[in-house]
Design a protein around this motif. Structure first.
Motif, PDB file in Angstrom:
ATOM      1  N   PHE A  14     -61.708  21.750 -30.435  1.00  0.00           N
ATOM      2  CA  PHE A  14     -61.376  21.847 -31.857  1.00  0.00           C
ATOM      3  C   PHE A  14     -60.638  23.151 -32.147  1.00  0.00           C
ATOM      4  O   PHE A  14     -59.630  23.166 -32.853  1.00  0.00           O
ATOM      5  CB  PHE A  14     -62.655  21.746 -32.697  1.00  0.00           C
ATOM      6  CG  PHE A  14     -62.461  22.088 -34.142  1.00  0.00           C
ATOM      7  CD1 PHE A  14     -61.845  21.199 -35.005  1.00  0.00           C
ATOM      8  CD2 PHE A  14     -62.905  23.307 -34.642  1.00  0.00           C
ATOM      9  CE1 PHE A  14     -61.665  21.523 -36.352  1.00  0.00           C
ATOM     10  CE2 PHE A  14     -62.732  23.634 -35.975  1.00  0.00           C
ATOM     11  CZ  PHE A  14     -62.115  22.748 -36.826  1.00  0.00           C
ATOM     12  N   LYS A  15     -61.128  24.263 -31.587  1.00  0.00           N
ATOM     13  CA  LYS A  15     -60.491  25.560 -31.824  1.00  0.00           C
ATOM     14  C   LYS A  15     -59.081  25.604 -31.242  1.00  0.00           C
ATOM     15  O   LYS A  15     -58.174  26.167 -31.857  1.00  0.00           O
ATOM     16  CB  LYS A  15     -61.349  26.690 -31.254  1.00  0.00           C
ATOM     17  CG  LYS A  15     -62.638  26.888 -32.004  1.00  0.00           C
ATOM     18  CD  LYS A  15     -63.423  28.109 -31.601  1.00  0.00           C
ATOM     19  CE  LYS A  15     -63.460  28.396 -30.148  1.00  0.00           C
ATOM     20  NZ  LYS A  15     -64.315  29.524 -29.781  1.00  0.00           N
ATOM     21  N   VAL A  16     -58.881  25.030 -30.063  1.00  0.00           N
ATOM     22  CA  VAL A  16     -57.549  25.007 -29.459  1.00  0.00           C
ATOM     23  C   VAL A  16     -56.600  24.177 -30.318  1.00  0.00           C
ATOM     24  O   VAL A  16     -55.446  24.573 -30.553  1.00  0.00           O
ATOM     25  CB  VAL A  16     -57.617  24.473 -28.010  1.00  0.00           C
ATOM     26  CG1 VAL A  16     -56.232  24.166 -27.476  1.00  0.00           C
ATOM     27  CG2 VAL A  16     -58.322  25.476 -27.115  1.00  0.00           C
ATOM     28  N   ILE A  17     -57.064  23.055 -30.825  1.00  0.00           N
ATOM     29  CA  ILE A  17     -56.226  22.214 -31.686  1.00  0.00           C
ATOM     30  C   ILE A  17     -55.883  22.948 -32.984  1.00  0.00           C
ATOM     31  O   ILE A  17     -54.721  22.960 -33.415  1.00  0.00           O
ATOM     32  CB  ILE A  17     -56.912  20.857 -31.963  1.00  0.00           C
ATOM     33  CG1 ILE A  17     -56.943  20.031 -30.681  1.00  0.00           C
ATOM     34  CG2 ILE A  17     -56.218  20.104 -33.095  1.00  0.00           C
ATOM     35  CD1 ILE A  17     -57.795  18.786 -30.766  1.00  0.00           C
ATOM     36  N   VAL A  18     -56.891  23.582 -33.597  1.00  0.00           N
ATOM     37  CA  VAL A  18     -56.643  24.330 -34.837  1.00  0.00           C
ATOM     38  C   VAL A  18     -55.664  25.467 -34.584  1.00  0.00           C
ATOM     39  O   VAL A  18     -54.738  25.699 -35.378  1.00  0.00           O
ATOM     40  CB  VAL A  18     -57.965  24.847 -35.449  1.00  0.00           C
ATOM     41  CG1 VAL A  18     -57.706  25.849 -36.556  1.00  0.00           C
ATOM     42  CG2 VAL A  18     -58.789  23.691 -35.977  1.00  0.00           C
ATOM     43  N   LEU A  19     -55.833  26.186 -33.475  1.00  0.00           N
ATOM     44  CA  LEU A  19     -54.920  27.278 -33.154  1.00  0.00           C
ATOM     45  C   LEU A  19     -53.500  26.744 -32.947  1.00  0.00           C
ATOM     46  O   LEU A  19     -52.529  27.350 -33.407  1.00  0.00           O
ATOM     47  CB  LEU A  19     -55.388  28.027 -31.910  1.00  0.00           C
ATOM     48  CG  LEU A  19     -54.570  29.253 -31.526  1.00  0.00           C
ATOM     49  CD1 LEU A  19     -54.566  30.279 -32.652  1.00  0.00           C
ATOM     50  CD2 LEU A  19     -55.115  29.864 -30.254  1.00  0.00           C
ATOM     51  N   GLY A  20     -53.370  25.605 -32.286  1.00  0.00           N
ATOM     52  CA  GLY A  20     -52.059  24.990 -32.110  1.00  0.00           C
ATOM     53  C   GLY A  20     -51.431  24.607 -33.433  1.00  0.00           C
ATOM     54  O   GLY A  20     -50.231  24.819 -33.651  1.00  0.00           O
ATOM     55  N   ALA A  58     -47.602  25.706 -37.669  1.00  0.00           N
ATOM     56  CA  ALA A  58     -47.330  25.906 -39.093  1.00  0.00           C
ATOM     57  C   ALA A  58     -46.650  27.254 -39.350  1.00  0.00           C
ATOM     58  O   ALA A  58     -45.858  27.382 -40.285  1.00  0.00           O
ATOM     59  CB  ALA A  58     -48.623  25.808 -39.891  1.00  0.00           C
ATOM     60  N   LEU A  59     -46.944  28.245 -38.533  1.00  0.00           N
ATOM     61  CA  LEU A  59     -46.388  29.587 -38.744  1.00  0.00           C
ATOM     62  C   LEU A  59     -45.077  29.834 -38.002  1.00  0.00           C
ATOM     63  O   LEU A  59     -44.527  30.932 -38.083  1.00  0.00           O
ATOM     64  CB  LEU A  59     -47.409  30.649 -38.318  1.00  0.00           C
ATOM     65  CG  LEU A  59     -48.680  30.755 -39.136  1.00  0.00           C
ATOM     66  CD1 LEU A  59     -49.619  31.793 -38.544  1.00  0.00           C
ATOM     67  CD2 LEU A  59     -48.353  31.102 -40.586  1.00  0.00           C
ATOM     68  N   ARG A  60     -44.555  28.851 -37.327  1.00  0.00           N
ATOM     69  CA  ARG A  60     -43.384  29.090 -36.476  1.00  0.00           C
ATOM     70  C   ARG A  60     -42.131  29.460 -37.260  1.00  0.00           C
ATOM     71  O   ARG A  60     -41.310  30.219 -36.771  1.00  0.00           O
ATOM     72  CB  ARG A  60     -43.130  27.891 -35.573  1.00  0.00           C
ATOM     73  CG  ARG A  60     -42.513  26.709 -36.257  1.00  0.00           C
ATOM     74  CD  ARG A  60     -42.324  25.543 -35.285  1.00  0.00           C
ATOM     75  NE  ARG A  60     -41.570  24.478 -35.893  1.00  0.00           N
ATOM     76  CZ  ARG A  60     -42.043  23.612 -36.778  1.00  0.00           C
ATOM     77  NH1 ARG A  60     -43.300  23.697 -37.149  1.00  0.00           N
ATOM     78  NH2 ARG A  60     -41.272  22.675 -37.285  1.00  0.00           N
ATOM     79  N   ASP A  61     -41.973  28.971 -38.466  1.00  0.00           N
ATOM     80  CA  ASP A  61     -40.753  29.222 -39.227  1.00  0.00           C
ATOM     81  C   ASP A  61     -40.975  30.016 -40.511  1.00  0.00           C
ATOM     82  O   ASP A  61     -40.064  30.110 -41.327  1.00  0.00           O
ATOM     83  CB  ASP A  61     -40.077  27.890 -39.580  1.00  0.00           C
ATOM     84  CG  ASP A  61     -39.535  27.171 -38.358  1.00  0.00           C
ATOM     85  OD1 ASP A  61     -39.138  27.861 -37.403  1.00  0.00           O
ATOM     86  OD2 ASP A  61     -39.531  25.930 -38.357  1.00  0.00           O
TER      87      ASP A  61
END
Length: 157
Positions: free
Chosen positions: A87-93, A98-101
């Motif tokens: 779950f944490k890995v998915i949320v971090l992904g 979301a923050l890429r741009d």
């Protein structure tokens, strides 16, 4: 103050000691990252704060889940902890995606803050765990190393 907990300390106390032992130094490291980011720009400071918050949230969540599952069967605990990790890995992904741009965040500041805070958390969590003095064996147990194990005589050709 003693480095070891009282003999009647519960598992809840152990997890609280792990949380206290790692949360405060990580918060201090996060503040240092924010101040260093503020020297660069407000955008870097906000990004460093976001990185520190991500680390503190994720590592605190791990301790909370482990505290809640400590009394369950080991296989159940492992399954729940692995599901939490996934779950944490998915949320971090999702957060990274979301923050890429975005223009208000600095990826470099977030990454540096996450790295520094994660290393500080892990170091102080290991330090706090070591101070708990949880033995991997029973030092007062029945088994003794003084007596050699008895061997069955065997026929040799």
């Amino acid at each position: 103050m003693s480095a070891t907990p009282a003999p009647s300390a519960s598992q809840s106390d152990a997890f609280a000691q792990l949380l206290r032992g790692s949360l405060l130094p990580t918060a201090a490291a996060g503040l240092v990252c924010i101040v260093v980011g503020l020297v660069s720009s407000p955008k870097a400071a906000w990004s460093a704060a976001l990185g520190a918050a991500i680390v503190i949230f994720f590592f605190s969540l791990t301790l909370l889940v482990m505290k809640r599952t400590a009394d369950l069967a080991p296989t159940t605990t492992m399954m729940i902890v692995m599901a939490t990790y996934t779950f944490k890995v998915i949320v971090l992904g999702v957060v990274m995606f979301a923050l890429r741009d975005v223009t208000w965040a600095s990826g470099y500041a977030i990454g540096l803050s996450v790295t520094v805070c994660a290393v500080v958390w892990l170091f102080f969590e290991m330090r706090a765990y070591k101070r708990l003095r949880i033995f991997a064996y029973d030092p007062d147990g029945e088994a003794s190393l003084d007596e050699p194990p008895t061997r069955e005589p065997r026929d040799e050709p």
